[in-house]
Structure formats: structure tokens, C-alpha cells
Write a protein that holds these residues in place. Structure first.
Motif, PDB file in Angstrom:
ATOM      1  N   TRP A  98     -35.408  41.071  -3.921  1.00  0.00           N
ATOM      2  CA  TRP A  98     -35.509  39.768  -3.269  1.00  0.00           C
ATOM      3  C   TRP A  98     -36.938  39.233  -3.337  1.00  0.00           C
ATOM      4  O   TRP A  98     -37.874  39.962  -3.650  1.00  0.00           O
ATOM      5  CB  TRP A  98     -35.027  39.840  -1.818  1.00  0.00           C
ATOM      6  CG  TRP A  98     -35.803  40.763  -0.930  1.00  0.00           C
ATOM      7  CD1 TRP A  98     -36.885  40.433  -0.155  1.00  0.00           C
ATOM      8  CD2 TRP A  98     -35.554  42.161  -0.699  1.00  0.00           C
ATOM      9  NE1 TRP A  98     -37.321  41.536   0.538  1.00  0.00           N
ATOM     10  CE2 TRP A  98     -36.525  42.612   0.226  1.00  0.00           C
ATOM     11  CE3 TRP A  98     -34.602  43.072  -1.184  1.00  0.00           C
ATOM     12  CZ2 TRP A  98     -36.584  43.938   0.666  1.00  0.00           C
ATOM     13  CZ3 TRP A  98     -34.658  44.383  -0.746  1.00  0.00           C
ATOM     14  CH2 TRP A  98     -35.639  44.809   0.175  1.00  0.00           C
ATOM     15  N   ASP A 102     -36.932  31.540  -0.629  1.00  0.00           N
ATOM     16  CA  ASP A 102     -35.554  31.414  -1.112  1.00  0.00           C
ATOM     17  C   ASP A 102     -35.430  30.975  -2.568  1.00  0.00           C
ATOM     18  O   ASP A 102     -34.355  31.051  -3.141  1.00  0.00           O
ATOM     19  CB  ASP A 102     -34.787  30.389  -0.255  1.00  0.00           C
ATOM     20  CG  ASP A 102     -34.562  30.892   1.167  1.00  0.00           C
ATOM     21  OD1 ASP A 102     -34.819  32.092   1.418  1.00  0.00           O
ATOM     22  OD2 ASP A 102     -34.135  30.088   2.017  1.00  0.00           O
ATOM     23  N   ALA A 116     -32.153  33.722  -4.604  1.00  0.00           N
ATOM     24  CA  ALA A 116     -33.006  34.299  -3.551  1.00  0.00           C
ATOM     25  C   ALA A 116     -33.044  35.822  -3.622  1.00  0.00           C
ATOM     26  O   ALA A 116     -34.019  36.445  -3.207  1.00  0.00           O
ATOM     27  CB  ALA A 116     -32.506  33.855  -2.170  1.00  0.00           C
ATOM     28  N   ALA A 117     -31.958  36.415  -4.134  1.00  0.00           N
ATOM     29  CA  ALA A 117     -31.890  37.874  -4.192  1.00  0.00           C
ATOM     30  C   ALA A 117     -30.826  38.264  -5.211  1.00  0.00           C
ATOM     31  O   ALA A 117     -30.024  37.435  -5.648  1.00  0.00           O
ATOM     32  CB  ALA A 117     -31.566  38.466  -2.817  1.00  0.00           C
ATOM     33  N   VAL A 150     -28.906  31.323  -0.421  1.00  0.00           N
ATOM     34  CA  VAL A 150     -29.034  31.132   1.017  1.00  0.00           C
ATOM     35  C   VAL A 150     -28.220  29.927   1.460  1.00  0.00           C
ATOM     36  O   VAL A 150     -28.291  28.853   0.883  1.00  0.00           O
ATOM     37  CB  VAL A 150     -30.512  30.960   1.395  1.00  0.00           C
ATOM     38  CG1 VAL A 150     -30.655  30.636   2.871  1.00  0.00           C
ATOM     39  CG2 VAL A 150     -31.273  32.237   1.060  1.00  0.00           C
ATOM     40  N   SER A 217     -30.086  32.311   6.143  1.00  0.00           N
ATOM     41  CA  SER A 217     -31.546  32.388   6.039  1.00  0.00           C
ATOM     42  C   SER A 217     -32.096  33.407   7.032  1.00  0.00           C
ATOM     43  O   SER A 217     -33.122  34.033   6.779  1.00  0.00           O
ATOM     44  CB  SER A 217     -32.180  31.016   6.241  1.00  0.00           C
ATOM     45  OG  SER A 217     -31.686  30.427   7.407  1.00  0.00           O
ATOM     46  N   GLN A 219     -30.723  36.244   7.723  1.00  0.00           N
ATOM     47  CA  GLN A 219     -30.593  37.558   7.091  1.00  0.00           C
ATOM     48  C   GLN A 219     -31.657  37.766   6.030  1.00  0.00           C
ATOM     49  O   GLN A 219     -32.215  38.848   5.915  1.00  0.00           O
ATOM     50  CB  GLN A 219     -29.199  37.694   6.474  1.00  0.00           C
ATOM     51  CG  GLN A 219     -28.125  37.863   7.528  1.00  0.00           C
ATOM     52  CD  GLN A 219     -26.808  38.196   6.886  1.00  0.00           C
ATOM     53  OE1 GLN A 219     -26.269  37.400   6.124  1.00  0.00           O
ATOM     54  NE2 GLN A 219     -26.296  39.358   7.157  1.00  0.00           N
ATOM     55  N   MET A 220     -31.946  36.730   5.266  1.00  0.00           N
ATOM     56  CA  MET A 220     -33.011  36.861   4.262  1.00  0.00           C
ATOM     57  C   MET A 220     -34.342  37.131   4.959  1.00  0.00           C
ATOM     58  O   MET A 220     -35.140  37.942   4.494  1.00  0.00           O
ATOM     59  CB  MET A 220     -33.109  35.592   3.409  1.00  0.00           C
ATOM     60  CG  MET A 220     -32.067  35.476   2.307  1.00  0.00           C
ATOM     61  SD  MET A 220     -31.921  36.915   1.204  1.00  0.00           S
ATOM     62  CE  MET A 220     -33.577  37.066   0.567  1.00  0.00           C
ATOM     63  N   ARG A 224     -36.872  40.335   4.466  1.00  0.00           N
ATOM     64  CA  ARG A 224     -38.309  40.186   4.174  1.00  0.00           C
ATOM     65  C   ARG A 224     -39.196  40.785   5.255  1.00  0.00           C
ATOM     66  O   ARG A 224     -40.407  40.897   5.070  1.00  0.00           O
ATOM     67  CB  ARG A 224     -38.653  38.708   3.988  1.00  0.00           C
ATOM     68  CG  ARG A 224     -37.977  38.080   2.788  1.00  0.00           C
ATOM     69  CD  ARG A 224     -38.389  36.619   2.598  1.00  0.00           C
ATOM     70  NE  ARG A 224     -37.516  35.995   1.610  1.00  0.00           N
ATOM     71  CZ  ARG A 224     -36.738  34.941   1.847  1.00  0.00           C
ATOM     72  NH1 ARG A 224     -36.725  34.367   3.038  1.00  0.00           N
ATOM     73  NH2 ARG A 224     -35.977  34.469   0.887  1.00  0.00           N
TER      74      ARG A 224
END
Length: 258
Positions: A98, A102, A116-117, A150, A217, A219-220, A224
Motif C-alpha cells: 500500500w 490513496d 491505493a493497495a 478507496v 478510507s 481502513q486505509m 498506514r
């Protein structure tokens, strides 16, 4: 650079890997950028199938380079078959790559688009005896790659992250069915490539899914917030753990869809 300390920083990142892992400069490296105009539709590529046992999930781990979920692969318990593969491949682990924001983070790039990942589900071919043996064979490993974008949606894969905030942390991760991570469409690209982390063995049949899945977002942000340092060290955010695209060198990418 010592064997054990490859990473994603300027002093030990992808540009340096070949110094200790010469295969990183090989002819079949991953990831790659896929350009639709160069892809060949192959009508002989059938659908792929996964039959996964939710009881095979064991633990979730922060190893300082990624977040990984490990599965029991001692027998044909959770397997992938079909598509470009011959025989059944056992699910061993899944992990993510990741970015720090994003607009980047995926390893494969599609027509210039970065996600994003990217989630990698790593399977190996038991006809080679064990995982180490499979790494030495061109048909040893199959990886399903899934892009994450995302949106407002919530994905269970990222639930266990609160328990593995720092490097070296491992937590139980039980009763998880990885097939919930698949997008609706089974369309895929496939090509022969490598692991995207050292030693970058060229033993992988890639099955890269065209349709991304959606994560929130929040969760992202949680992903991070993982640290690549241990518990008693200053937090050093684990972000941008992706390898940039490698030269295609004449390989053909085939697609299951027109």
C-alpha cells in the motif's frame, strides 16, 4: 546491505535489491505495467476457482514490511485451480502492499492507473513437495492479485490490524474465508513473473483480477498507522511498501476477457 535488511527506504529499497539478490534483475520480474493495447485475449483461458476452508486461517502478522495472514497448507485444504493453472495450488498466505496516500500503493499498474493497495494471495503447487521446492520451479507458485480502491465500503481483511500495530506482533486470525475478498467479476490478466520481494524468484503464474475491491478510507488509514519498528521503538509508519513496475522484456500478458 546485509541480507536481512532489504526494505523500501532509499538506502535498502528496490533499486538496491539486486546487490544481494541478483535475480531482481532477471528477465521475468514483477510487477509490470499492463497496457491494454498490448494484451492478448486468449479464449482458451477458462475461469479460475477457489475452494477455501475458513478454518485454515491461522494468524495475522506485522513483519515490518507488510501485514500477512498465514494459512494451514499442510494438505489440500484451501486450493485454487482452473484459469491458466494445471492442478490445484494450496493457499499459504496473503499480504498487502500500500501507499502513503490513496493515489498510489499498488504494485501492478493498469494503463497508467495506480490503486491505493494491492492484495496478494500466494498459492503453491504441492507436486513440488514443499513450498521451498515450489520456489525453484517455473510453475511453482500462483498469486491472485486484487486491487483495492478507496470508497465507503468496509472489508473484513483489515479487521485484525489493531492487534499487530508494531513489527513482530502476531495475533490469532481465525475462521476467515478469503473468498469474501474476491470482486464480483472473475475477469483476469495472466503472465509469468516473480515475487515482488527479495529474492524475487521467477516462479509465479500471476492471476491479476481486473475489477478492484473497495475499502474505506478509515481502513486505509489504519493500515498506514502500522509501524515498521518494534514495540519499544518510535513509531515509523509502514507505508509505500511497493515495488515499482519492472521491464516486461518480451513477455505476453493474456486476458480472459475481450
Amino acid at each position: 546491505m546485509a541480507q536481512s535488511v532489504w526494505g523500501y527506504d532509499s538506502d535498502n529499497g528496490p533499486d538496491h535489491w539486486h546487490e544481494n539478490y541478483p535475480m531482481a534483475k532477471g528477465d521475468k520480474q514483477s510487477p509490470i505495467e499492463i497496457n491494454s493495447k498490448d494484451v492478448q485475449h486468449d479464449s482458451s483461458l477458462g475461469p479460475w476457482h477457489a475452494s477455501y476452508d475458513p478454518g485454515a486461517a491461522k494468524t495475522i502478522l506485522n513483519n515490518g514490511r507488510t501485514c500477512r495472514v498465514v494459512f494451514d497448507d499442510t494438505f489440500d485444504r484451501s486450493v485454487l485451480r482452473g484459469g491458466p493453472l494445471t492442478g490445484a495450488y494450496r493457499l499459504r498466505q496473503l499480504h498487502l502492499h500500500w501507499g502513503s496516500s490513496d493515489d498510489h500503493g499498488s504494485e501492478h499498474v493498469i494503463d497508467g492507473v495506480k490503486y491505493a493497495a494491492e492484495l496478494h494471495m500466494v498459492h503453491w503447487n504441492p507436486k513440488h513437495g514443499n513450498f521451498a521446492g515450489a520456489l525453484k520451479q517455473p510453475d511453482g507458485v500462483a498469486v491472485v492479485g486484487i486491487f483495492l480502491k478507496v470508497s465507503g465500503k468496509y472489508s473484513r481483511i483489515l479487521q485484525g490490524i489493531d492487534n499487530i500495530k508494531t513489527k513482530g506482533k502476531e495475533a490469532p486470525f481465525q475462521h476467515f474465508d478469503p473468498s469474501i475478498l474476491f470482486p464480483k467479476s472473475r475477469d483476469y490478466w495472466t503472465y509469468h513473473g516473480s515475487f515482488t520481494t527479495p529474492p524475487c524468484e521467477e516462479c509465479i503464474t500471476w492471476i491479476l483480477l481486473r475489477e478492484p475491491i473497495e475499502v474505506s478510507s478509515d481502513q486505509m488509514a489504519k493500515l498506514r498507522s502500522l509501524s515498521k519498528n518494534g514495540e519499544n521503538e518510535p513509531v515509523n509508519p509502514l507505508v509505500d511498501n511497493w515495488r515499482p513496475p519492472q521491464p516486461v522484456k518480451g513477455r505476453v500478458v493474456r486476458s480472459s476477457f475481450k
